[in-house]
Design an enzyme around this catalytic site. Structure first.
Site, PDB file in Angstrom:
ATOM      1  N   PHE A  32       0.804  -1.221   0.000  1.00  0.00           N
ATOM      2  CA  PHE A  32       0.000   0.000   0.000  1.00  0.00           C
ATOM      3  C   PHE A  32       0.835   1.268   0.000  1.00  0.00           C
ATOM      4  CE2 PHE A  32      -2.916  -3.059   1.851  1.00  0.00           C
ATOM      5  CZ  PHE A  32      -4.126  -2.722   1.273  1.00  0.00           C
ATOM      6  N   ASP A  33       0.482   2.178  -0.886  1.00  0.00           N
ATOM      7  CA  ASP A  33       0.806   3.567  -0.657  1.00  0.00           C
ATOM      8  C   ASP A  33      -0.018   4.004   0.561  1.00  0.00           C
ATOM      9  OD1 ASP A  33       1.541   6.382  -1.252  1.00  0.00           O
ATOM     10  OD2 ASP A  33      -0.596   6.526  -1.747  1.00  0.00           O
ATOM     11  N   VAL A  34       0.529   4.856   1.392  1.00  0.00           N
ATOM     12  CA  VAL A  34      -0.157   5.228   2.632  1.00  0.00           C
ATOM     13  C   VAL A  34      -0.753   6.634   2.555  1.00  0.00           C
ATOM     14  CG1 VAL A  34       0.119   5.589   5.124  1.00  0.00           C
ATOM     15  CG2 VAL A  34       1.288   3.666   3.991  1.00  0.00           C
ATOM     16  N   THR A  53      -3.672   7.455  -0.084  1.00  0.00           N
ATOM     17  CA  THR A  53      -4.495   6.265  -0.322  1.00  0.00           C
ATOM     18  C   THR A  53      -5.258   5.881   0.939  1.00  0.00           C
ATOM     19  OG1 THR A  53      -2.894   5.451  -1.953  1.00  0.00           O
ATOM     20  CG2 THR A  53      -4.474   3.851  -1.084  1.00  0.00           C
ATOM     21  N   LYS A 106       9.333   6.640  -3.816  1.00  0.00           N
ATOM     22  CA  LYS A 106       8.647   6.260  -5.035  1.00  0.00           C
ATOM     23  C   LYS A 106       8.433   7.518  -5.888  1.00  0.00           C
ATOM     24  CE  LYS A 106       5.341   5.043  -2.494  1.00  0.00           C
ATOM     25  NZ  LYS A 106       3.932   4.749  -2.118  1.00  0.00           N
TER      26      LYS A 106
END
Length: 238
Positions: free
Chosen positions: A13-15, A18, A150
Site C-alpha cells: 500500500f501507498d499510505v 491512499t 517512489k
C-alpha cells in the site's frame, strides 16, 4: 487479463493519499493559519502550490520537508513566511486522519493477506499513520528505510527482496495506491499487478499529487478502500 483478487499473498500500500487523507490534513492546518491571520484560503489553489513546491530541486524528506514547502508557498497564499508556522504544518502530520473507510477495510483485508506499507513518509510520521489505521501492517517500508522515494524503482526493490526472503516473488503482491505518478505507472513498468484507488474520483485534477506524464490503466480500479475489501470478500466467498 489480471489475476484474481484471491490469488495474491501480499497487498502493498501507498499510505499518504491512499489510506491517510493528507490533502485534508494539509489544507485544514493552512486554513487555521489563514483564519488566524485574516486570510481567505482556497484549498485547491493551496494544493496546487504545495504540489509545485514539493518537487522543487531542493526537496527534502517528507513530512520534514513541509517546513521548506510552507516558506515557499506562504507568500503566494498571503500567509506569514514564518518558520514556526512551517514547523506547525510539519507537525500537523502527527494528527492527520485516515479516510473513513481505511481502517475497517485494512482490518478486513488483513484476514486474507499480509499487508505491506510502502510510504514516502519518514518513519516518525509512518508510526503515527499506522496507529491511526489500527496498526494493520505485516511490514512497513519508509523513506528512511529505503533512502529514496517512489517512483524510484529502488524503493520497490526493497519490497521485492523482502518477499523473496519469505520464499515469494513480486507476482504474489498486489500493489494498491491512489497516485498514478508515484505508484501505478512504475508498478506497471516493474511488472507488478496493481490496483488504483481513485480517491479524487469526484474532483477535478490531481490535487496535492503530481500529475503523471501518461495515465496508466490499472489492473483493478476502485474509488474506495471499502469497495476493494468488498470485492475481495466476494472473490474469496465465490
Amino acid at each position: 487479463m489480471p489475476k484474481s483478487l484471491a490469488d495474491f499473498k501480499y497487498l502493498s500500500f501507498d499510505v499518504v493519499g491512499t489510506l491517510i487523507d493528507f490533502e485534508s490534513g494539509l489544507t485544514d492546518c493552512l486554513q487555521q493559519i489563514a483564519g488566524e491571520n485574516g486570510v481567505t484560503l482556497d484549498a485547491e489553489a493551496a494544493l496546487t502550490l504545495y504540489r509545485a513546491a514539493r518537487y522543487l530541486p531542493d526537496v527534502g524528506l517528507f513530512p520534514d520537508d513541509l517546513v521548506r514547502v510552507y516558506l515557499v508557498i506562504a507568500p503566494e497564499l498571503g500567509l506569514p513566511a514564518d518558520r514556526a508556522l512551517g514547523e506547525r504544518l510539519r507537525d500537523s502530520a502527527k494528527g492527520w486522519k485516515a479516510f473513513p473507510d481505511s481502517a475497517k477495510a485494512l482490518a478486513q483485508l488483513a484476514t486474507r493477506y499480509r499487508l505491506i506499507a510502502m510510504t514516502n513518509a519518514q518513519r516518525w510520521a509512518f508510526e503515527c499513520f499506522s496507529q491511526e489505521l489500527g496498526n494493520p501492517f505485516y511490514q512497513g517500508f519508509t523513506a528512511d528505510d529505503t533512502g529514496t522515494e517512489k517512483p524510484d524503482p529502488a524503493f520497490f526493490n526493497y519490497v521485492f527482496e523482502f518477499v523473496q526472503s519469505e520464499g515469494n516473488t513480486k507476482d504474489d503482491i498486489l500493489h494498491v495506491a491512489q497516485s498514478q505518478y508515484h505508484d501505478i505507472g512504475i508498478s506497471r513498468t516493474l511488472g507488478m499487478t496493481n490496483c488504483w484507488i481513485e480517491r479524487r474520483h469526484a474532483q477535478k485534477g490531481y490535487g496535492g499529487t503530481i500529475e503523471p506524464e501518461n495515465f496508466t490503466q490499472p489492473d483493478f480500479h476502485f474509488t474506495s478502500m471499502a469497495a476493494l475489501a468488498d470485492a475481495v470478500e466476494e472473490k474469496h466467498d465465490a
